[in-house]
Design a protein around this motif. Structure first.
Motif, PDB file in Angstrom:
ATOM      1  N   MET A  70       0.850  -1.187   0.000  1.00  0.00           N
ATOM      2  CA  MET A  70       0.000   0.000   0.000  1.00  0.00           C
ATOM      3  C   MET A  70       0.884   1.234   0.000  1.00  0.00           C
ATOM      4  N   ALA A  71       0.969   1.918  -1.133  1.00  0.00           N
ATOM      5  CA  ALA A  71       1.830   3.078  -1.234  1.00  0.00           C
ATOM      6  C   ALA A  71       1.339   4.171  -0.317  1.00  0.00           C
ATOM      7  N   ASN A  72       2.287   4.673   0.516  1.00  0.00           N
ATOM      8  CA  ASN A  72       2.021   5.787   1.423  1.00  0.00           C
ATOM      9  C   ASN A  72       0.933   5.497   2.445  1.00  0.00           C
ATOM     10  N   ASP A  73       0.513   4.237   2.609  1.00  0.00           N
ATOM     11  CA  ASP A  73      -0.417   3.910   3.688  1.00  0.00           C
ATOM     12  C   ASP A  73       0.313   4.033   5.009  1.00  0.00           C
ATOM     13  N   THR A  74      -0.386   4.485   6.051  1.00  0.00           N
ATOM     14  CA  THR A  74       0.207   4.607   7.372  1.00  0.00           C
ATOM     15  C   THR A  74      -0.772   4.102   8.394  1.00  0.00           C
ATOM     16  N   PHE A  83       6.941   8.738   4.317  1.00  0.00           N
ATOM     17  CA  PHE A  83       5.545   8.648   4.743  1.00  0.00           C
ATOM     18  C   PHE A  83       4.583   9.384   3.823  1.00  0.00           C
ATOM     19  N   GLY A  84       5.063   9.950   2.720  1.00  0.00           N
ATOM     20  CA  GLY A  84       4.189  10.728   1.855  1.00  0.00           C
ATOM     21  C   GLY A  84       3.726  11.984   2.571  1.00  0.00           C
ATOM     22  N   ASN A  85       2.438  12.256   2.513  1.00  0.00           N
ATOM     23  CA  ASN A  85       1.889  13.469   3.129  1.00  0.00           C
ATOM     24  C   ASN A  85       1.456  13.272   4.574  1.00  0.00           C
ATOM     25  N   SER A  86       1.736  12.132   5.158  1.00  0.00           N
ATOM     26  CA  SER A  86       1.364  11.884   6.551  1.00  0.00           C
ATOM     27  C   SER A  86       2.285  12.647   7.501  1.00  0.00           C
ATOM     28  N   LYS A  87       1.746  13.014   8.664  1.00  0.00           N
ATOM     29  CA  LYS A  87       2.498  13.787   9.651  1.00  0.00           C
ATOM     30  C   LYS A  87       2.169  13.285  11.047  1.00  0.00           C
ATOM     31  N   ILE A  88       3.074  13.542  11.977  1.00  0.00           N
ATOM     32  CA  ILE A  88       2.795  13.282  13.385  1.00  0.00           C
ATOM     33  C   ILE A  88       3.014  14.573  14.160  1.00  0.00           C
ATOM     34  N   THR A  89       2.068  14.904  15.017  1.00  0.00           N
ATOM     35  CA  THR A  89       2.121  16.109  15.834  1.00  0.00           C
ATOM     36  C   THR A  89       2.117  15.693  17.297  1.00  0.00           C
ATOM     37  N   MET A  90       3.159  16.078  18.026  1.00  0.00           N
ATOM     38  CA  MET A  90       3.291  15.713  19.435  1.00  0.00           C
ATOM     39  C   MET A  90       3.126  16.947  20.308  1.00  0.00           C
ATOM     40  N   MET A  91       2.402  16.800  21.411  1.00  0.00           N
ATOM     41  CA  MET A  91       2.138  17.911  22.318  1.00  0.00           C
ATOM     42  C   MET A  91       2.702  17.590  23.695  1.00  0.00           C
ATOM     43  N   PHE A  92       3.517  18.511  24.217  1.00  0.00           N
ATOM     44  CA  PHE A  92       4.222  18.307  25.472  1.00  0.00           C
ATOM     45  C   PHE A  92       3.887  19.407  26.470  1.00  0.00           C
ATOM     46  N   ASP A  93       3.984  19.059  27.754  1.00  0.00           N
ATOM     47  CA  ASP A  93       3.927  20.050  28.820  1.00  0.00           C
ATOM     48  C   ASP A  93       5.290  20.741  28.869  1.00  0.00           C
ATOM     49  N   PRO A  94       5.365  22.065  28.659  1.00  0.00           N
ATOM     50  CA  PRO A  94       6.664  22.741  28.600  1.00  0.00           C
ATOM     51  C   PRO A  94       7.375  22.826  29.949  1.00  0.00           C
ATOM     52  N   LYS A  95       6.660  22.580  31.046  1.00  0.00           N
ATOM     53  CA  LYS A  95       7.277  22.659  32.372  1.00  0.00           C
ATOM     54  C   LYS A  95       7.831  21.310  32.811  1.00  0.00           C
ATOM     55  N   GLU A 116       6.586  16.420  29.823  1.00  0.00           N
ATOM     56  CA  GLU A 116       5.857  15.169  29.630  1.00  0.00           C
ATOM     57  C   GLU A 116       5.012  15.221  28.357  1.00  0.00           C
ATOM     58  N   LEU A 117       4.951  14.089  27.661  1.00  0.00           N
ATOM     59  CA  LEU A 117       4.098  13.963  26.487  1.00  0.00           C
ATOM     60  C   LEU A 117       2.641  13.886  26.930  1.00  0.00           C
ATOM     61  N   ARG A 118       1.783  14.706  26.312  1.00  0.00           N
ATOM     62  CA  ARG A 118       0.364  14.715  26.646  1.00  0.00           C
ATOM     63  C   ARG A 118      -0.470  13.954  25.619  1.00  0.00           C
ATOM     64  N   GLN A 119      -0.148  14.145  24.353  1.00  0.00           N
ATOM     65  CA  GLN A 119      -0.905  13.484  23.298  1.00  0.00           C
ATOM     66  C   GLN A 119      -0.134  13.572  21.992  1.00  0.00           C
ATOM     67  N   TRP A 120      -0.553  12.752  21.022  1.00  0.00           N
ATOM     68  CA  TRP A 120      -0.008  12.885  19.681  1.00  0.00           C
ATOM     69  C   TRP A 120      -1.116  12.672  18.667  1.00  0.00           C
ATOM     70  N   THR A 121      -0.926  13.296  17.509  1.00  0.00           N
ATOM     71  CA  THR A 121      -1.888  13.215  16.415  1.00  0.00           C
ATOM     72  C   THR A 121      -1.172  12.760  15.161  1.00  0.00           C
ATOM     73  N   ILE A 122      -1.755  11.816  14.448  1.00  0.00           N
ATOM     74  CA  ILE A 122      -1.251  11.455  13.129  1.00  0.00           C
ATOM     75  C   ILE A 122      -2.266  11.915  12.099  1.00  0.00           C
ATOM     76  N   THR A 123      -1.775  12.664  11.117  1.00  0.00           N
ATOM     77  CA  THR A 123      -2.587  13.127  10.001  1.00  0.00           C
ATOM     78  C   THR A 123      -2.245  12.271   8.791  1.00  0.00           C
ATOM     79  N   ASP A 124      -3.247  11.632   8.192  1.00  0.00           N
ATOM     80  CA  ASP A 124      -2.964  10.744   7.074  1.00  0.00           C
ATOM     81  C   ASP A 124      -2.858  11.524   5.767  1.00  0.00           C
ATOM     82  N   ALA A 125      -2.619  10.809   4.679  1.00  0.00           N
ATOM     83  CA  ALA A 125      -2.398  11.440   3.376  1.00  0.00           C
ATOM     84  C   ALA A 125      -3.625  12.187   2.878  1.00  0.00           C
ATOM     85  N   GLN A 126      -4.806  11.846   3.399  1.00  0.00           N
ATOM     86  CA  GLN A 126      -6.041  12.529   3.016  1.00  0.00           C
ATOM     87  C   GLN A 126      -6.371  13.698   3.950  1.00  0.00           C
TER      88      GLN A 126
END
Length: 224
Positions: free
Chosen positions: A1-5, A162-174, A177-187
């Motif tokens: 699967m091309a660029n499938d994530t 990964f093609g157009n897929s992305k990962i977004t990570m959100m941290f507590d700056p103090k 600690e990692l709070r959450q992450w988001t993966i955006t797919d090619a669509q």
């Protein structure tokens, strides 16, 4: 699967472990008052952001609970286990008894209820960036870094892999600690995992991240 994530799967076999909230999608690329934004993929990440990434990279093992929000607002949850580099396991609650396991090389998506098992190379998913030995923000993988008083958001991508897929990570700056992450797919569809009740520096049984490749082959051969 091309660029499938992995982001292209939800809790219906083919869409199980996409990782994203609506606010973390296209709107996350815009400048928001109170944020300092690094939009150029070629620019150097702020020193504070690299310190956060280095701290998270130094967490070799962690476990806790998670809530996952899919592209259509569907919500699931369960427990997760992480061991750097490359290993993670999600045990989903509910009658379907989903499991997602990465052993450092491959990722398997297992639905025990439907007796399906899908196998993918970890190296072809943005999840690899989360599980690397070190999260390096010095290269062109960095899409954006946004900083405010109570949140630091780091978005990574590698178009050649990964093609157009992305990962977004959100941290507590103090606490870093990692709070959450988001993966955006090619669509452009987002799925987010939010984590809580996290414990670091834990020991896991040897088979926690084991993948039964033989069982995977047998299940898939029966479906042909």
């Amino acid at each position: 699967m091309a660029n499938d994530t992995l982001a292209e799967f939800a809790p219906t076999r083919r869409r199980l472990i996409g990782l994203g909230l609506a606010f973390a999608g296209a709107a996350a690329l815009n400048v928001v008052p109170g944020f300092r934004l690094l939009a150029s993929a070629q620019a150097s990440a702020p020193e504070a952001a690299q310190k956060i990434a280095d701290h998270f990279s130094g967490v070799k093992t962690m476990t806790g609970e998670f809530v996952q929000f899919g592209p259509k607002g569907e919500q699931t949850g369960g427990k997760f286990f992480l061991e750097r580099p490359g290993k993670i396991r999600f045990n989903y609650e509910g009658p379907s008894n989903f499991q997602v396991v990465s052993d450092g090389t491959s990722v398997v998506i297992l639905n025990k209820k439907l007796r399906t098992s899908d196998l993918y190379p970890l190296s072809k998913t943005p999840l690899k960036l989360l599980l690397d030995t070190r999260i390096d923000l010095s290269g062109d993988r960095v899409q954006s870094v946004k900083q405010e008083d109570d949140l630091t958001t780091i978005q990574l991508a590698d178009k050649s892999v990964f093609g157009n897929s992305k990962i977004t990570m959100m941290f507590d700056p103090k606490t870093y600690e990692l709070r959450q992450w988001t993966i955006t797919d090619a669509q452009g569809k987002d799925t987010t995992v939010m984590i809580f009740n996290v414990k670091e520096g834990v020991n896991f049984a040897a088979n926690t991240f084991a993948i039964d490749y033989r069982a995977n082959r047998e299940l898939n051969s029966r479906q042909k």
